[in-house]
Design an enzyme around this catalytic site. Sequence first.
Site, mmCIF file in Angstrom:
data_model
loop_
_atom_site.group_PDB
_atom_site.id
_atom_site.type_symbol
_atom_site.label_atom_id
_atom_site.label_comp_id
_atom_site.label_asym_id
_atom_site.label_seq_id
_atom_site.Cartn_x
_atom_site.Cartn_y
_atom_site.Cartn_z
ATOM 1 N N GLN A 204 59.505 109.228 -115.530
ATOM 2 C CA GLN A 204 58.183 108.825 -114.603
ATOM 3 C C GLN A 204 57.554 107.640 -115.411
ATOM 4 O OE1 GLN A 204 55.428 111.916 -113.436
ATOM 5 N NE2 GLN A 204 56.966 113.564 -113.140
ATOM 6 N N CYS A 205 57.699 107.539 -116.668
ATOM 7 C CA CYS A 205 57.176 106.265 -117.313
ATOM 8 C C CYS A 205 58.206 105.321 -117.823
ATOM 9 C CB CYS A 205 56.555 106.971 -118.610
ATOM 10 S SG CYS A 205 55.053 108.055 -118.430
ATOM 11 N N THR A 206 57.668 104.054 -117.746
ATOM 12 C CA THR A 206 58.402 103.001 -118.136
ATOM 13 C C THR A 206 58.571 102.970 -119.534
ATOM 14 O OG1 THR A 206 58.083 101.732 -116.112
ATOM 15 C CG2 THR A 206 58.929 100.650 -117.870
ATOM 16 N N LEU B 283 58.728 113.613 -117.611
ATOM 17 C CA LEU B 283 57.566 112.504 -118.204
ATOM 18 C C LEU B 283 58.153 111.399 -118.696
ATOM 19 C CD1 LEU B 283 54.718 111.831 -118.967
ATOM 20 C CD2 LEU B 283 54.965 113.040 -120.966
ATOM 21 N N ASP B 284 59.406 111.350 -119.280
ATOM 22 C CA ASP B 284 60.248 110.192 -119.875
ATOM 23 C C ASP B 284 60.650 109.458 -118.497
ATOM 24 O OD1 ASP B 284 61.822 112.428 -119.719
ATOM 25 O OD2 ASP B 284 63.401 110.926 -120.514
#
Length: 614
Positions: free
Chosen positions: A482-484, A479-480
């Site tokens: 995939q996200c900016t 998740l970290d």
Amino acid sequence: MAAAMGDPSLSRLQFAPFSSALDVGFWHELTQKKLNEYRLDEAPKDIKGYYYNGDSAGLPARLTLEFSAFDMSAPTPARCCPAVGTLYNTNTLEAFKAADKKLLLEEAANKIWESIKSGAALDNPMLLNKFLLLTFAITIGVYDPCNLAQYPGWPLRNFLVLAAHRWSGSFQSVEVVCFRDRTLQGVRDVAHSIVFEVKLPEMAFSPDCPKAVGWEKNQKGGMGPRMVNLSECMDPKRLAESSVDLNLKLMCWRLVPTLDLDKVVSAKCLLLGAGTLGCNVARTLMGWGVRHITFVDNAKISYSNPVRQPLYEFEDCLAGGKPKALAAADRLQKIFPGVNARGFNMSIPMPGHPVNFSSVTLEQARRDVEQLEQLIDGHDVVFLLMDTRESRWLPAVIAASKRKLVINAALGFDTFVVMRHGLKKPRHQGAGDLCPSYPMASADLLGSSLFANIPGYKLGCYFCNDVVAPGDSTRDRTLDQQCTVSRPGLAMIAGALAVELMVSVLQHPEGGYAIASSSDDRMNEPPTSLGLVPHQIRGFLSRFDNVLPVSLAFDKCTACSSKVLDQYEREGFNFLAKVFNSSHSFLEDLTGLTLLHQETQAAEIWDMSDDETV
């Protein structure tokens, strides 16, 4: 001339009677000459006219005087007979009446006779057509809005002061025409205009201002102020419209008088991405007075968004969340009703994200591509503000093909890049120079002469510094990953700089073709009233520092190289579908990156072999 040889069978030669026509322009010019030049001078003045040749059949030739009569060098109209004369303008009606008209006529006749006897008329036949003009006239005319039959309207008052100040020494009185043009029962009528004579007071060249009058009486008949309550008739939207640009107007008045606000306000901006960057870019665009803003996004507002994305509120997250693009456009309208904001809830097809295996069908992808092409075509500036690298590829290709200005902003944890893409020249202006055969531009070459004075059409795009094609960056990521994840203030800084870069480009006379400013130019004279026009702004928040690198277009770029653009413009969606459904090797093979990798690996192996033999 009498009958020839006395033959009684021939009739006496007769001439058409003398006729004159003085154009209104002549009287206007005479008035100006009299008031500003001749004044009290009654000396004769040379003037020039002509016998007009162009009247209907049956009319006698007429001596015509118009506004050019006082210019002796003025040309005579084609096929007309020139005539020179003398103007006698008297200062009073009494002098006009007392003038010896017979004597003046005889003197003019003697001059013609002398030109005949001396032969001067042979060299200059115009001497045979001399004439006299004896005048006396000064009338003041005003357009009078008054309806009272006995009194003139207020506009005449100060005009009479002007006449008294300038000409009271020349004239004791003037004739005044108050021209009244009314519409009565649907018919325009001037019959109620009034004419009267006014005696001018003695005040020529007085240094003292006359006593001023004119305060209007209030409802009580006194000289106090009149109060008007406009609260009920003022439209709040119009009040906002007139107030919202106050800061911009103040900038133009005092600080940047050469600022061309129209170029900014009229720019149609397409924001691809309505997240943290998109929200901040939109707010800054509105601060610059931009009225046309369009959002494209396919995400919905989540609970984590409102604290970082200033166009959304907690209620927008409920019931699964509102579509970001639609909610952002709606919020802009609420902030300022004068903005033309639209939102499109749609996906942007991406390389490495197959369209024939996923839930997105091939036909849906085709519609999304067509919609994106229409949106880019209908806007002036395209902002790339998405989360992933591959999502920027398709709009970068379409915008390069359509020659649209692209402003790109991307975030790291505490770093950002804001850049303008090189604006390709139209094909007929030297397409072979779009992507020169330079090596990939990099920041370590910034100080070399190779990167000085680079025009906008030679600048690289977001993908020009990459040697691999874009692919699926979210596959097998946590998740970290995939996200900016960025420092909270970073998007506000980058978003504001993205808009300021757009404005600086629009203020440059060459727009997107402007030569890129670099860090070395910071001490030089800026090219626009707002300062530099960089290619890139790379920020490092941990050091609170920005640099302005410049990079050239890469001839093997997977987005803006001529090979990619040629394929897109020839094959359209068929080419794009191949990119979406193939691995990154498809674009790398097309652009020559695969061969470049092979050559680089071979060179490295050769170098290692060389080292071992030493």
